[in-house]
Design an enzyme around this catalytic site. Structure first.
Site, PDB file in Angstrom:
ATOM      1  N   TRP A 109     -19.407  15.313 -18.336  1.00 43.29           N
ATOM      2  CA  TRP A 109     -19.714  15.388 -16.909  1.00 43.29           C
ATOM      3  C   TRP A 109     -20.982  16.214 -16.722  1.00 43.29           C
ATOM      4  CZ3 TRP A 109     -17.127  11.957 -14.345  1.00 43.29           C
ATOM      5  CH2 TRP A 109     -15.812  11.646 -14.704  1.00 43.29           C
ATOM      6  N   GLU A 128       0.847  -1.215   0.000  1.00 42.50           N
ATOM      7  CA  GLU A 128       0.000   0.000   0.000  1.00 42.50           C
ATOM      8  C   GLU A 128       0.871   1.249   0.000  1.00 42.50           C
ATOM      9  OE1 GLU A 128      -3.270   0.044  -0.610  1.00 42.50           O
ATOM     10  OE2 GLU A 128      -2.928  -2.091  -0.813  1.00 42.50           O
ATOM     11  N   TRP A 162     -14.924  14.708 -11.382  1.00 37.42           N
ATOM     12  CA  TRP A 162     -14.099  14.274 -10.244  1.00 37.42           C
ATOM     13  C   TRP A 162     -13.446  15.463  -9.531  1.00 37.42           C
ATOM     14  CZ3 TRP A 162      -8.827  15.267 -10.420  1.00 37.42           C
ATOM     15  CH2 TRP A 162      -8.264  15.498 -11.681  1.00 37.42           C
ATOM     16  N   TRP A 217       1.507   2.303  -3.376  1.00 39.24           N
ATOM     17  CA  TRP A 217       0.515   3.148  -4.057  1.00 39.24           C
ATOM     18  C   TRP A 217       0.791   4.625  -3.764  1.00 39.24           C
ATOM     19  CZ3 TRP A 217      -2.684   2.192  -7.918  1.00 39.24           C
ATOM     20  CH2 TRP A 217      -3.012   0.875  -8.200  1.00 39.24           C
ATOM     21  N   TRP A 256      -8.750   9.931  -7.209  1.00 35.71           N
ATOM     22  CA  TRP A 256     -10.001  10.364  -7.868  1.00 35.71           C
ATOM     23  C   TRP A 256      -9.980   9.988  -9.342  1.00 35.71           C
ATOM     24  CZ3 TRP A 256     -14.750  11.653  -6.432  1.00 35.71           C
ATOM     25  CH2 TRP A 256     -14.959  11.911  -5.076  1.00 35.71           C
ATOM     26  N   ASN A 278     -10.682   3.545   3.345  1.00 30.63           N
ATOM     27  CA  ASN A 278     -10.376   3.493   1.911  1.00 30.63           C
ATOM     28  C   ASN A 278     -11.479   2.837   1.082  1.00 30.63           C
ATOM     29  OD1 ASN A 278      -8.525   3.712  -0.413  1.00 30.63           O
ATOM     30  ND2 ASN A 278      -8.584   1.484  -0.311  1.00 30.63           N
TER      31      ASN A 278
HETATM   32  C1  LIG Z   1     -11.173   8.979  -3.769  1.00 35.21           C
HETATM   33  C2  LIG Z   1      -9.962   8.732  -2.899  1.00 35.21           C
HETATM   34  C3  LIG Z   1      -9.238   9.798  -2.395  1.00 35.21           C
HETATM   35  C4  LIG Z   1      -8.101   9.576  -1.611  1.00 35.21           C
HETATM   36  N1  LIG Z   1      -7.389  10.651  -1.112  1.00 35.21           N
HETATM   37  C5  LIG Z   1      -6.290  10.440  -0.356  1.00 35.21           C
HETATM   38  C6  LIG Z   1      -5.551  11.535   0.192  1.00 35.21           C
HETATM   39  O1  LIG Z   1      -5.856  12.707  -0.037  1.00 35.21           O
HETATM   40  N2  LIG Z   1      -4.472  11.252   0.974  1.00 35.21           N
HETATM   41  C7  LIG Z   1      -4.073   9.960   1.213  1.00 35.21           C
HETATM   42  O2  LIG Z   1      -3.078   9.762   1.926  1.00 35.21           O
HETATM   43  N3  LIG Z   1      -4.730   8.920   0.685  1.00 35.21           N
HETATM   44  C8  LIG Z   1      -5.825   9.099  -0.074  1.00 35.21           C
HETATM   45  N4  LIG Z   1      -6.510   8.018  -0.574  1.00 35.21           N
HETATM   46  C9  LIG Z   1      -5.937   6.665  -0.425  1.00 35.21           C
HETATM   47  C10 LIG Z   1      -6.367   5.866   0.824  1.00 35.21           C
HETATM   48  O3  LIG Z   1      -7.763   5.892   0.966  1.00 35.21           O
HETATM   49  C11 LIG Z   1      -5.717   6.369   2.117  1.00 35.21           C
HETATM   50  O4  LIG Z   1      -4.328   6.503   1.941  1.00 35.21           O
HETATM   51  C12 LIG Z   1      -5.945   5.373   3.262  1.00 35.21           C
HETATM   52  O5  LIG Z   1      -7.321   5.171   3.471  1.00 35.21           O
HETATM   53  C13 LIG Z   1      -5.321   5.921   4.527  1.00 35.21           C
HETATM   54  O6  LIG Z   1      -5.617   5.112   5.625  1.00 35.21           O
HETATM   55  P1  LIG Z   1      -4.485   4.311   6.380  1.00 35.21           P
HETATM   56  O7  LIG Z   1      -3.358   5.212   6.731  1.00 35.21           O
HETATM   57  O8  LIG Z   1      -5.138   3.580   7.486  1.00 35.21           O
HETATM   58  O9  LIG Z   1      -4.005   3.322   5.254  1.00 35.21           O
HETATM   59  P2  LIG Z   1      -3.254   1.926   5.332  1.00 35.21           P
HETATM   60  O10 LIG Z   1      -4.135   0.917   4.709  1.00 35.21           O
HETATM   61  O11 LIG Z   1      -2.752   1.656   6.682  1.00 35.21           O
HETATM   62  O12 LIG Z   1      -2.035   2.141   4.320  1.00 35.21           O
HETATM   63  C14 LIG Z   1      -0.760   2.655   4.733  1.00 35.21           C
HETATM   64  C15 LIG Z   1      -0.411   3.872   3.917  1.00 35.21           C
HETATM   65  O13 LIG Z   1      -0.300   3.525   2.536  1.00 35.21           O
HETATM   66  C16 LIG Z   1      -0.770   4.609   1.732  1.00 35.21           C
HETATM   67  N5  LIG Z   1      -1.931   4.169   0.955  1.00 35.21           N
HETATM   68  C17 LIG Z   1      -2.834   3.228   1.277  1.00 35.21           C
HETATM   69  N6  LIG Z   1      -3.743   3.083   0.292  1.00 35.21           N
HETATM   70  C18 LIG Z   1      -3.422   3.964  -0.661  1.00 35.21           C
HETATM   71  C19 LIG Z   1      -3.966   4.303  -1.937  1.00 35.21           C
HETATM   72  N7  LIG Z   1      -5.043   3.668  -2.443  1.00 35.21           N
HETATM   73  N8  LIG Z   1      -3.378   5.269  -2.659  1.00 35.21           N
HETATM   74  C20 LIG Z   1      -2.275   5.911  -2.194  1.00 35.21           C
HETATM   75  N9  LIG Z   1      -1.702   5.629  -0.999  1.00 35.21           N
HETATM   76  C21 LIG Z   1      -2.263   4.670  -0.241  1.00 35.21           C
HETATM   77  C22 LIG Z   1      -1.164   5.730   2.670  1.00 35.21           C
HETATM   78  O14 LIG Z   1      -0.079   6.612   2.801  1.00 35.21           O
HETATM   79  C23 LIG Z   1      -1.442   4.975   3.959  1.00 35.21           C
HETATM   80  O15 LIG Z   1      -1.307   5.767   5.107  1.00 35.21           O
HETATM   81  C24 LIG Z   1      -7.677   8.242  -1.348  1.00 35.21           C
HETATM   82  C25 LIG Z   1      -8.424   7.168  -1.863  1.00 35.21           C
HETATM   83  C26 LIG Z   1      -9.563   7.411  -2.613  1.00 35.21           C
HETATM   84  C27 LIG Z   1     -10.329   6.237  -3.146  1.00 35.21           C
END
Ligand SMILES: Cc1cc2nc3c(=O)[nH]c(=O)nc-3n(C[C@H](O)[C@H](O)[C@H](O)COP(=O)(O)OP(=O)(O)OC[C@H]3O[C@@H](n4cnc5c(N)ncnc54)[C@H](O)[C@@H]3O)c2cc1C
Length: 480
Positions: free
Chosen positions: A310, A279, A364, A282, A387, A346
């Protein structure tokens, strides 16, 4: 008198594994830690309200941590280059060290700073640390930029420096005279109205110490079931480290190193740990995409989506989405979680975002801006890339025709409706069978649960069958 070095804290509000700070402490004389609150440099996007709340707490935590090392934090507001030029003149600094940013605005600001300092013959050194890898390092075999996650991560994960991150310095040499600082409280970061952030404050503890504690707690428990449980929003199965990472309170290298260390010591967490590290991949991918394709901040990565029709429909529908009043419980729970805690799970981010762009056909940009304003973890690259991913116009995006059904998603990932009941209390007494589709419940079931549709809880704001058909027609129009 030894010449001073300014260390600029921008996206790196921490002392540990902060290469710019450590280089200044080890190799130079007095160090002046500086934070510039910059909403004036070209292309800078002002922080959203939730991020401002976080920044306010984080700056105070950083200042207190610096004071414990015999140092302090000098805060100024304005254009970064102008503020640093003034400070250099005031303190006679011979060096400015900073951590590199990767957004287009950060790149422009650093270029301008570098040119100004070069003219003044002041050393300017830029260090990595906000990402695991510098974007220039990850290229395909034919020296092109990656646009697909899996091959990107296959290459990138092999290149990561897995050495132990540097601890925070125990002492930071102070200058004889400190320059003046603006008060952190005068930066205008307080929420308006003041009580707005109270529920958010109950959920979070910004700052480096809290970030390390959160990582330790995660690696001691939830990481074990992370792979299976991370999609279920009622469980606290993810790390919640995202705001700490967004503000640089902990380095991604620390996450990488600590996770690997725990995995080596405990076989039971190897699978969960590996998934967690992926993750982080990502996060790297989003930053690398934005760095390589800066246009994506406003334009779809897939050009055909420039012509996507849109909707410019009913703004009441968007307001209902923002407020968690759509009549689709999983979306309403997510949007209310966002409003109440500054964070959304997420899986629910994906469902809620899909609803806005595919069911309501809103651009978006609209959702990205709302998330930017309300997320404590708002991250320019992650938000834009995510997005675009949901909207189907990103580089390695979910196909547009795959439209999340909020009811079946709710039934799959929140079977007993625990998450919905937590954030949509007016549905708390609904039986599991109807918790994700109250509009299908018989009258007597609704009555027994104390739910009157259209009064205590909204009726669905759209007919999803029609919305789905409209979305697919819109997609067909750009294919032709
Ligand atoms: C529409 C949308 C908007 C989002 N906007 C943001 C945002 O502004 N900032 C943000 O940090 N994340 C964003 N995310 C990605 C993701 O939802 C969050 O990073 C995640 O929910 C953070 O929770 P966590 O720290 O418990 O994640 P964990 O599951 O514990 O993951 C660890 C770390 O990995 C990274 N990560 C995890 N999933 C993703 C992902 N899909 N994309 C990129 N990095 C990821 C984050 O830095 C996260 O803290 C977005 C996702 C969606 C679908």
């Amino acid at each position: 008198m030894a010449s001073a070095t300014i260390v600029l804290f921008s996206n790196t509000l921490r002392l540990a594994d902060n290469a710019a700070l450590l280089a200044a402490v080890v190799t130079r004389g007095p160090v002046i830690p500086v934070y510039i609150f910059d909403e004036q440099s070209p292309k800078v996007r002002p922080l959203g309200a939730a991020s401002k709340w976080w920044l306010l707490q984080s700056l105070k935590a950083l200042r207190d941590d610096l004071r414990r090392c015999g140092s302090d934090l000098i805060v100024r507001s304005g254009n970064t280059t102008d503020c640093i030029a003034k400070l250099v003149a005031e303190v006679g600094a011979t060096g400015v060290f900073l951590t590199r940013g990767y957004t287009p605005a950060a790149a422009m600001s650093e270029q301008s700073l570098h040119e100004m300092l070069e003219k003044k013959n002041v050393q300017c050194r830029r260090f990595g640390g906000h990402l695991l890898l510098e974007p220039e390092m990850v290229r395909t075999k034919t020296d092109t930029k990656y646009t697909v996650f899996t091959p990107f991560w296959r290459t990138a994960s092999e290149l990561i420096d897995a050495t132990e991150p540097q601890p925070a310095p125990k002492a930071i040499p102070a200058p004889e005279h400190w320059p003046t600082s603006e008060a952190i409280d005068s930066l205008g970061l307080e929420p308006k109205p003041a009580h707005w952030a109270e529920p958010i404050a109950a959920h979070w503890q910004p700052g480096e110490v809290a970030a390390r504690e959160r990582l330790a707690d995660f690696l001691d428990g939830p990481v074990q079931s992370y792979k299976q449980a991370r999609d279920f929003p009622a469980t606290n199965a993810t790390s919640s480290l995202s705001p700490h990472l967004a503000f640089g309170e902990i380095s991604p290298r620390t996450l990488w190193f600590e996770a690997k260390k725990h995995m080596a010591a405990n076989e039971a967490i190897v699978t969960g740990g590996a998934h967690f590290l992926r993750e982080l991949g990502w996060r790297e991918f989003s930053a690398h995409l934005l760095f390589n394709f800066p246009n994506m901040q406003s334009h779809p990565m897939r050009e055909q989506f420039n012509k996507f029709p849109w909707g410019e429909g009913n703004s009441d529908l968007v307001h209902a989405w923002q407020k968690g009043q759509t009549g689709f419980p999983i979306i309403d729970a997510g949007m209310r979680q966002l409003w109440q805690t500054g964070w959304m799970h997420n899986r629910v981010r994906m469902i809620a975002a899909s609803f806005l762009v595919k069911d309501l056909l809103w651009h978006w940009h609209e959702g990205e801006a709302w998330f930017w304003d309300t997320l404590v973890d708002a991250d320019f690259a992650n938000n834009i890339a995510s997005w675009q991913w949901v909207a189907g116009c990103g580089a390695d995006a979910s196909p547009y025709f795959r439209i999340f059904n909020p009811t079946t998603q709710g039934e799959k990932f929140d079977k007993a409706g625990e998450y919905v009941r937590r954030f949509v209390p007016e549905l708390a007494a609904m039986p599991d069978k109807y918790i994700h589709c109250p509009s299908s419940a018989p009258e007597d079931v609704l009555e027994l649960a104390g739910v009157t549709l259209g009064e205590t809880y909204p009726k669905p704001i759209i007919d999803r069958k029609k919305a789905r058909a409209a979305a697919l027609a819109a997609l067909a129009s750009i294919k032709n």
